[in-house]
Design a protein around this motif. Sequence first.
Motif, PDB file in Angstrom:
ATOM      1  N   SER A   1      31.724  88.893 -56.449  1.00  0.00           N
ATOM      2  CA  SER A   1      30.800  87.799 -56.950  1.00  0.00           C
ATOM      3  C   SER A   1      29.666  87.824 -56.095  1.00  0.00           C
TER       4      SER A   1
ATOM      5  N   GLU B   1      38.351 102.838 -55.955  1.00  0.00           N
ATOM      6  CA  GLU B   1      38.708 101.598 -55.696  1.00  0.00           C
ATOM      7  C   GLU B   1      37.775 100.818 -54.968  1.00  0.00           C
TER       8      GLU B   1
ATOM      9  N   LYS C   1      32.006  96.298 -57.709  1.00  0.00           N
ATOM     10  CA  LYS C   1      31.601  95.829 -59.190  1.00  0.00           C
ATOM     11  C   LYS C   1      32.114  94.446 -59.524  1.00  0.00           C
ATOM     12  N   SER C   2      33.323  94.144 -58.710  1.00  0.00           N
ATOM     13  CA  SER C   2      33.861  92.827 -59.013  1.00  0.00           C
ATOM     14  C   SER C   2      33.548  91.652 -57.810  1.00  0.00           C
TER      15      SER C   2
ATOM     16  N   ASN D   1      34.981  99.944 -57.715  1.00  0.00           N
ATOM     17  CA  ASN D   1      35.373  98.791 -58.461  1.00  0.00           C
ATOM     18  C   ASN D   1      35.545  97.326 -57.684  1.00  0.00           C
ATOM     19  N   PHE D   2      35.735  97.410 -56.314  1.00  0.00           N
ATOM     20  CA  PHE D   2      35.508  96.443 -55.600  1.00  0.00           C
ATOM     21  C   PHE D   2      34.118  95.847 -55.610  1.00  0.00           C
TER      22      PHE D   2
END
Length: 305
Positions: A22, A13, A19-20, A16-17
């Motif tokens: 901005s 998690e 990676k996402s 993924n945070f």
Amino acid sequence: METNQTILLAMEESINFLKSASKYEMTHSENSRRKWDGFWWHMAVLYEMGEVKLIPESAIVTAQDLLENQVWQTFIISIDDHPTSESDKMKLDCCHCELAVFYMILMAYGCDLDKELPWIREWILKHQLPDGGLNCDPEAYTHSRKSSIVSTLPPLEAILWHTDREFTEQEAVFLDEGARYLIEHRLVCSKQNGTVIDTEWLKPCFPRFFEYDILRGMSFLAEWSQRRSKALPVGLLTEGLNRLNTFMDEGGLRVGRQVFDPQGAWDGHTFPLLEAVSGIGDISPYLTGQLEQVIERLGPAFKKI
């Protein structure tokens, strides 16, 4: 080291945070430094777990860009140190321990910050006080001239752990003086009366970010002794082991403190990975590994305890 399913899912998690997120979210001060769920803290937990290579490269690139372009590269002590232009006034003002943690994450990942952002190491080395430590309170440089143990450890670690060559004379003095500071304070004690400065420091903490506990100081002294070919402070490390005794059992060292304790100074939002590896009373493989390294340095002296 076996990792349980809860931690693995929490790691995924966090990855993924990262990676996402901005670029705006990661560089905007309210999001990047928000305790304890901003992007730096996700990266810091992975770093302290020894999993820094799992951090997405995109997050590392953005973090390095933040340090290069979004940070005011001067520790503000006097009025002359303040930014003057409107664009510079928007930059983050870092402190020693915060900057050192950011530095260690990126260096451990493989960034060459000493080539690309040499001002960070220069910052760390130039702010040592006469007693051997550092202080993130600017007034310490103009009034008390006394250091803070909390402010001191991350900068010391940054130089000790992330120098893959012979130390320069300045770096050697920095480390030796830092070790002197810790030894004179017996890791946790006031020089004036010998009492423990903060009893919370006697509780093993994980993850630490830029907080302090006695094992953090012990680990530094053990590694400093080896890297600098200096006498190991056996008595002090033995005393430290005795102080940690109540948190030890056959399985390893138990977590005794959470840096985000709701009753503490840094109460704030958390995230699954932070909570998964910081349970009070849980055996921490990460703290246990650090403790075992100290014991290994003590060698035969440990058997006499």
